[in-house]
Design an enzyme around this catalytic site. Structure first.
Site, PDB file in Angstrom:
ATOM      1  N   GLN A  41     -45.938  -7.461  34.282  1.00 31.98           N
ATOM      2  CA  GLN A  41     -44.744  -6.100  35.068  1.00 31.98           C
ATOM      3  C   GLN A  41     -46.004  -5.872  36.322  1.00 31.98           C
ATOM      4  O   GLN A  41     -45.443  -5.301  36.841  1.00 31.98           O
ATOM      5  CB  GLN A  41     -44.294  -5.896  34.556  1.00 31.98           C
ATOM      6  CG  GLN A  41     -43.052  -6.426  33.622  1.00 31.98           C
ATOM      7  CD  GLN A  41     -42.351  -5.137  32.802  1.00 31.98           C
ATOM      8  OE1 GLN A  41     -42.376  -3.480  33.287  1.00 31.98           O
ATOM      9  NE2 GLN A  41     -41.670  -5.258  31.690  1.00 31.98           N
TER      10      GLN A  41
ATOM     11  N   HIS B 184     -44.971  -2.379  31.573  1.00 32.38           N
ATOM     12  CA  HIS B 184     -44.568  -1.133  31.713  1.00 32.38           C
ATOM     13  C   HIS B 184     -45.651  -0.366  32.514  1.00 32.38           C
ATOM     14  O   HIS B 184     -46.363   0.505  31.712  1.00 32.38           O
ATOM     15  CB  HIS B 184     -44.203  -0.385  30.200  1.00 32.38           C
ATOM     16  CG  HIS B 184     -43.191  -0.931  29.924  1.00 32.38           C
ATOM     17  ND1 HIS B 184     -42.227  -0.014  28.990  1.00 32.38           N
ATOM     18  CD2 HIS B 184     -41.856  -1.852  30.203  1.00 32.38           C
ATOM     19  CE1 HIS B 184     -41.192  -0.821  28.506  1.00 32.38           C
ATOM     20  NE2 HIS B 184     -40.906  -2.031  29.383  1.00 32.38           N
TER      21      HIS B 184
ATOM     22  N   GLU C 223     -31.440   5.227  31.950  1.00 31.06           N
ATOM     23  CA  GLU C 223     -31.067   6.637  32.215  1.00 31.06           C
ATOM     24  C   GLU C 223     -31.118   6.900  33.349  1.00 31.06           C
ATOM     25  O   GLU C 223     -32.303   6.387  34.194  1.00 31.06           O
ATOM     26  CB  GLU C 223     -31.907   7.410  31.143  1.00 31.06           C
ATOM     27  CG  GLU C 223     -31.719   8.060  30.017  1.00 31.06           C
ATOM     28  CD  GLU C 223     -32.720   8.424  28.760  1.00 31.06           C
ATOM     29  OE1 GLU C 223     -32.685   8.389  27.778  1.00 31.06           O
ATOM     30  OE2 GLU C 223     -33.466   8.740  29.551  1.00 31.06           O
TER      31      GLU C 223
ATOM     32  N   TYR D  57     -38.491  14.567  27.854  1.00 33.04           N
ATOM     33  CA  TYR D  57     -37.126  13.216  27.415  1.00 33.04           C
ATOM     34  C   TYR D  57     -36.427  11.998  26.213  1.00 33.04           C
ATOM     35  O   TYR D  57     -35.734  11.363  26.528  1.00 33.04           O
ATOM     36  CB  TYR D  57     -36.949  12.538  29.442  1.00 33.04           C
ATOM     37  CG  TYR D  57     -37.023  14.227  30.217  1.00 33.04           C
ATOM     38  CD1 TYR D  57     -35.301  13.897  30.570  1.00 33.04           C
ATOM     39  CD2 TYR D  57     -38.024  14.510  30.678  1.00 33.04           C
ATOM     40  CE1 TYR D  57     -35.306  14.757  31.682  1.00 33.04           C
ATOM     41  CE2 TYR D  57     -38.001  15.472  31.932  1.00 33.04           C
ATOM     42  CZ  TYR D  57     -37.161  15.776  31.440  1.00 33.04           C
ATOM     43  OH  TYR D  57     -36.277  16.690  32.265  1.00 33.04           O
TER      44      TYR D  57
ATOM     45  N   TYR E 285     -34.941  -4.883  20.729  1.00 35.97           N
ATOM     46  CA  TYR E 285     -34.056  -6.001  21.387  1.00 35.97           C
ATOM     47  C   TYR E 285     -33.644  -6.940  20.531  1.00 35.97           C
ATOM     48  O   TYR E 285     -32.855  -7.929  20.432  1.00 35.97           O
ATOM     49  CB  TYR E 285     -35.332  -6.742  22.044  1.00 35.97           C
ATOM     50  CG  TYR E 285     -35.452  -6.035  23.802  1.00 35.97           C
ATOM     51  CD1 TYR E 285     -33.860  -6.395  24.428  1.00 35.97           C
ATOM     52  CD2 TYR E 285     -37.032  -5.141  24.056  1.00 35.97           C
ATOM     53  CE1 TYR E 285     -34.050  -5.526  25.678  1.00 35.97           C
ATOM     54  CE2 TYR E 285     -37.122  -4.891  24.987  1.00 35.97           C
ATOM     55  CZ  TYR E 285     -35.753  -4.933  25.578  1.00 35.97           C
ATOM     56  OH  TYR E 285     -35.398  -3.827  27.333  1.00 35.97           O
TER      57      TYR E 285
END
Length: 366
Positions: free
Chosen positions: A80, A142, A238, A248, A259
């Site tokens: 990513q 991430h 979210e 959070y 998963y």
């Protein structure tokens, strides 16, 4: 005048799509972009676009795409990772400063970094890295990462928790930048109102924590507060209103599951954890985020538009801090949506994510 880069095509195809409040004219401004990640609007009407493999390009109003600009640092284009968000300094018209985030290759692995540089005719000059997520680790997932300037000129940066389980748990750890939103002075360094400046061992740049992977962020047009969208695991994306010093919850609290179907954390709520404004089950793969503030779509003003990598933009109608209605847009394109922005011309702009991604404008068709 721009030289067209090899393999980059311009397209002017358009289609008209229905929606609940406006009929939409969807036009491809530029095509053939390789995994475009972010778009910023230059004062002369051109677009500044990042491509995840590590290229920064300028697109003109006719859809001509420049060759890659010089001066972009090497990125860790793994998984990513790559060249991510780009934002203009609030005083860009005079200073020419731009800011961008990227996955930086480092000793021990990689990490999300933020640099600023001056945009010149041939590319970037005066480049300086103003923030590095620590520690660097060997992970390809991430990274975050969106950049949003607050009204006072300070900078918010969203950061992922690096995906792997033994990194993710450190989203609750103030000694790392994993799973955090950081708040910086424009030249770098912790903003002076950060909540953990005097906490021993805490990273001074932290503004909020307990995030998973925030890839959408925008300021509320009325309050000036930072709002974000972040990826859940399997379910549980979210929409959050970010509060100074708030937790959070990730990975203690989530509306999703692993998963493999296993439960994560202690459930959906816990004392001391800030609940989301809204959540998605199943996930939409949240990406770019904007509040519509233009005049071309009067019935959309003040509403939230959240991009989804599962192939849509979701319009969320607000009543205060509550979502009272939603509508899915652009599903007919059948494309991963990476970024969503309100343009200075009042149009909505999106980037589609793929080896032949595109910059697309959405205008009223009436």
């Amino acid at each position: 005048m721009f030289v067209l880069a090899a393999g980059v095509a311009c397209a002017d195809n358009e289609r008209v799509l229905d929606s609940e409040l406006h009929k939409l004219r969807v036009t491809t401004v530029a095509a053939g972009l390789e995994h475009p990640w972010s778009v910023a609007f230059l004062p002369d009407g051109k677009f500044l676009v990042t491509e995840r493999p590590g290229r920064l390009r300028i697109v003109d109003a006719k859809g001509n795409v420049s060759a890659p600009l010089q001066g972009v640092p090497k990125v860790a284009a793994v998984g990513q990772g790559g060249l991510l968000d780009v934002a203009l300094a609030p005083d860009f018209a005079t200073s020419r400063w731009i800011y961008f985030s990227y996955s930086e290759p480092r000793e021990g692995g990689n990490g999300t970094s933020v640099a600023r540089a001056k945009l010149g005719p041939q590319g970037l000059t005066d480049l300086n890295v103003i923030f590095r997520q620590t520690p660097a680790v060997d992970s390809s997932g991430h990274f975050g990462s969106r950049l949003v300037f607050a009204r006072d000129g300070s900078l918010f940066v969203t950061l992922g928790e690096r995906q792997l389980k033994y990194f993710a748990v450190r989203a609750q750890d103030l000694e790392t930048h994993f799973g955090k939103i950081v708040h910086l002075k424009p030249e770098g360094g912790a903003a002076p109102d950060n909540p953990f400046l005097l906490v021993p061992g805490a990273q001074p740049e932290i503004w909020s924590y307990g995030h998973r992977n925030v890839q959408g962020a925008a300021l509320h047009p009325d309050t000036g507060e930072l709002w974000i969208t972040e990826h859940g695991p399997k379910g549980g994306d979210e929409l959050n209103r970010v509060q100074r010093g708030a937790n959070y919850g990730w990975p203690l609290v989530t509306y999703g599951i692993a998963y493999n179907g296993d439960k994560i954390g202690v459930g959906q709520e816990r004392a001391g954890i800030e609940p989301p404004v809204y959540y998605w089950v199943p996930s939409i793969g949240t990406s770019g985020l904007t509040f519509y503030t233009g005049n071309r779509f009067p019935k959309w003003r003040g509403q939230v538009f959240a991009g989804g990598l599962y192939g849509m933009v979701e319009r969320l109608q607000l009543d205060g801090d509550k979502i009272v209605h939603k509508e899915r847009l652009l599903e007919q394109l059948d494309q991963r949506i990476r970024d969503v922005r309100t343009g200075p011309d009042g149009l909505l702009y999106v980037l589609t994510d793929g080896p032949k991604g595109a910059l697309i404008s959405v205008a009223p068709a009436e």
